[in-house]
Design a protein around this motif. Sequence first.
Motif: not given
Length: 268
Positions: A29, A32, A239, A243
């Motif tokens: 996360v 991202s 990514n 996430a």
Amino acid sequence: MLSTPARIVVSLCMAIGLVILYVPLALIVLNSFNSSRTFSFPPPGFTLEWWVDAFHSRGAADALATSVIAGLCAAAIALVLGTMAAFAVQRFRFFGRQSINFLVVLPITLPGIITGIALASTFTALGPLGVTLGMATVIIGHATFCIVIVYNNVQARLRRMGTSLEEASGDLGGSGWQTFLWVTLPQVRGALAAGVLLAFALSFDEIVVTTFTAGPAVQTLPIWIFQNLFRPNQAPVVNVVAAVLTILAIIPVWISQRLAGDSVTSRV
């Protein structure tokens, strides 16, 4: 009761386990929003650029739709077949009952690559009959292990609830369908819903079996992520997608736990 030192050791082990499980997810996360394409740590800055790119990614959107369709269809098949198998094994006594129970559970215990090779070989052998790798074979492949999820949930619920209420319904003149609709179904619907949600979640992120059964024309979201993960221009978008999936994966698991917990509480 555990002693104070034992509680400290257990708590420490639990904390270590949670760190191992969730720190990598937290890094997904965090990355991202990382302004660096190489995901340098600590991040040199934060940006929403990758989220905008992911939102406009046609490939990710198509792969997401494919995964949702495959997951819903596999979960629907698992709901029907898993429920029927659970009722047959738990409510009836017949020759080979334990063997049926073993055969139903076996696919979830096999390595995914073994299941994938077996299914691919079967579909290849059926090629002269017009069977080709595509969405249908993906759904069938996912259903083979999703059935076990529904089966285990429903069978566990049937084992706990017993047969006294169903027998009372029969003594009062209720038919088989009336007993099922008004007595049995309200007691197992939580297990059914939980099983379907978990089956969908399992199908949604499956990649090994999908690789062997999808063919070149079908691309699910996990396959799209894997294929684009090592492409420098796509890595930040991957990514972001990872996430989002990490966050969304919490929803079906949380709902299934609430449904299972509420159903148990209502019977106490």
